[in-house]
Design an enzyme around this catalytic site. Structure first.
Site, PDB file in Angstrom:
ATOM      1  CE1 TYR A   1      -3.662  -2.550   0.329  1.00  0.00           C
ATOM      2  CE2 TYR A   1      -2.417  -3.378   2.204  1.00  0.00           C
ATOM      3  CZ  TYR A   1      -3.430  -3.521   1.279  1.00  0.00           C
ATOM      4  OH  TYR A   1      -4.216  -4.656   1.302  1.00  0.00           O
ATOM      5  CG  HIS A   2       4.179   1.683   0.945  1.00  0.00           C
ATOM      6  ND1 HIS A   2       5.195   0.884   1.444  1.00  0.00           N
ATOM      7  CD2 HIS A   2       3.338   1.919   1.975  1.00  0.00           C
ATOM      8  CE1 HIS A   2       4.971   0.642   2.720  1.00  0.00           C
ATOM      9  NE2 HIS A   2       3.846   1.260   3.071  1.00  0.00           N
TER      10      HIS A   2
END
Length: 567
Positions: free
Chosen positions: A471-472
């Site tokens: 989730y980056h």
């Protein structure tokens, strides 16, 4: 609160960057600011309670619900790219892990053309944004809005066992990976204040909303940035089923994130010619880098069954235990409800010749996935690992002129063979740490992936099938030098070739930092706020940072105490 149709600044997005900008720009009472946020309020116990982090990620109320296109090198799986949809943005749904990245990340930014964004320039803004529970020093802040701490202080013995195991494997110990030395094993920081998630909504936006010169409109879906010639003059958005227009006297600032910001630029006719033509969008300003250079982190989990189930937090996953954990948190903001459970970590290098770490660990004293599914039936613990400097690049591309239609998201995970090799090496190094003597009192057996995954081909196949996103997503409107044709913004965050338009969020990172991205996004917004206001930058830091003196010839500081049973 203002209701007129013109503001000095319009900020699109009330997330990790937009909340910071809204606060800092309205410190001047003569400056009027409008924030447009497509989500709603963040008021929910599931947002506030750190241990409940997986719940807001699974709800449409707080999550955009983005998915990639089928990823060819990950067995054509569509990967989850959760992004926050509420005030606070992704800082209201993330894992609250606070990692600034390696000093070398920011040196690399400068090398790639982002002058003035080196470590010496960024460190003062990291400090400005932070209040650190361990106290202020030349690296850590003591009076900033974001509070960082270690949760419950590693009361579970498995946390310290992980750090000892890393040391036994030959890796050093860091006193503070956000300070002088990132490389090595360390306790982990989280953005938690007094037992409550410290999002940018809580830390920056809500205090600023008391000011009469700030207006925040939620449930406002931006259609496009309004242009007059080569100048941004306002924003068109949909709210309560009606299309509205609002004007900006000074600037429009995009802080919609690495998916939202390039998408809105493209919807406004700003981007690559071919992408806009295919989507049926009129070209207003050609900028080939918009939506390109898309980068993200992947992570995997090696899980172990524990000898004594009473030590593992799996015993706390039943309804009765959850009730008492929740009750204690509601009453006292303490206990297991006040932590994200990621309380120890490590940063290592995959090979000699790598100057800075490229592998990050998160240790968890239970067997469970990030989204709270899978593995919980076997009491144990797990080591999360991921390679943080990917070579693969993807894109964000509008499909239609309709803002309600999600863009095409293709990260191209593992498309570069070097990423496959690095990930395979990281897997082996992680398994080696898991077999160190420090875990002997606890480890019963490795349950995932287990004995059936040994050869390089077996490892690669397991990764393709089971790897998950961290989730980056970042870097889709990258900052760069004037002679870089793919740079979307300059070093003042201004969109190239246009006036009155900036992008300030993680989309303008030239490369994804070596760690979680919320802290760097907040830092970037703090620094950008000074640039926008015309203030002199904070004095550059002269703080040194650690580099293995023998990095060219060794992968770790010394040989492990015991080699892994499985190579």
């Amino acid at each position: 609160m203002m209701t007129e149709g013109k503001y000095d600044y319009i900020i699109i997005g009330a997330g990790s960057a937009g909340s910071v900008l809204a606060n800092r720009l309205t410190e001047n009472p003569a400056t009027t600011v409008l924030v447009l946020e497509n989500g709603g309020n963040d008021n929910s116990i599931m947002v506030r309670m750190p241990t409940a982090l997986q719940y807001p990620m699974k709800t449409k109320r707080f999550n955009w619900g983005y998915l990639t296109e089928p990823e060819p090198r990950l067995n054509n799986r569509r990967m989850d790219l959760s992004r926050g949809k509420a005030i606070g943005g992704s800082s209201s749904i993330n894992g609250m892990i606070y990692v600034r990245g390696n000093a070398g990340d920011y040196e690399k930014w400068e090398e790639l053309g982002a002058k003035g964004w080196g470590y010496r320039d960024c460190l003062p803004y990291f400090k400005k944004s932070e209040t650190c529970a361990y106290g202020e020093d030349m690296y850590r802040g003591g009076n900033g809005p974001i509070h960082t701490s270690n949760g419950n202080g590693m009361i579970n013995p498995l946390y310290t066992a992980f750090i000892r195991a890393g040391a036994e494997a030959g890796y050093g110990i860091s006193e503070d990976y956000n300070g002088y030395r990132q490389e090595g094993m360390c306790r982990m920081d989280m953005t938690v204040k007094n037992g409550v998630r410290c999002s940018t909504a809580l830390a920056y936006l809500k205090p600023a909303m008391k000011r009469p010169n700030l207006t925040v409109l939620t449930h406002a879906l931006v259609k496009r940035v309004l242009l007059e010639g080569k100048r941004a003059v306002g924003v068109e958005y949909i709210r309560n089923g009606k299309t509205e227009k609002v004007l900006a006297g000074r600037e429009v600032i995009l802080s919609a994130g690495s998916i939202g910001s390039p998408h809105i630029l493209q919807l406004s006719g700003i981007g690559p010619v071919g992408v806009l033509k295919k989507a049926g969008i009129e070209l207003r300003h050609e900028l080939p880098g918009v939506g390109e250079n898309f980068q993200d982190h992947l992570e995997s989990v090696i899980q172990y069954e524990i000898k004594d189930p009473a030590i593992s937090y799996n015993r706390k996953l039943g309804l009765i235990s959850k009730f008492f954990i929740g009750a204690r948190w509601v009453l006292f903001k303490s206990g297991l409800g006040a932590t994200n459970h990621f309380e120890s970590t490590g940063f290592i290098r995959t090979h000699a010749g790598r100057k800075y770490p490229n592998v990050q660990f998160h240790f968890l004293p239970m067997t469970i996935r990030y989204d709270a599914t899978g593995g919980a039936e076997i009491p144990g613990y797990q080591i999360h690992f991921g390679v943080n400097n990917p070579y693969s690049r993807g894109w964000v591309r509008a499909k239609t002129p309709n803002p309600q239609d999600y863009p095409e998201l293709q990260v191209n995970y593992m498309s570069d063979p070097r990423d496959v090799e690095e990930y395979r090496t990281a897997f082996k190094l992680t398994r080696e740490i898991g077999m160190q003597p420090a875990f002997d009192p606890y480890r019963k057996r490795e349950v995932d992936p287990g004995d059936g995954v040994q050869t390089d081909d077996e490892i690669d196949a397991w990764v393709r099938q089971h790897v998950e996103v961290a989730y980056h997503p970042t870097c889709s409107c990258k900052m760069g030098a004037d002679d870089d044709p793919m740079a979307v913004v300059d070093t003042d965050c201004r969109v190239r070739g246009l006036e009155g338009l900036r992008v300030v969020d993680s989309s303008i990172f030239p490369t994804v930092p070596n760690g979680n991205t919320n802290g760097p996004t907040i830092m970037l917004a703090e620094k950008a706020a000074d640039i926008i206001r015309g203030l002199p930058p904070l004095p550059a830091s002269n703080a040194p940072y650690w580099l293995d003196p023998k990095w060219e010839t060794r992968q770790r500081e010394r040989n492990p105490v015991r080699k892994a049973a499985q190579e």
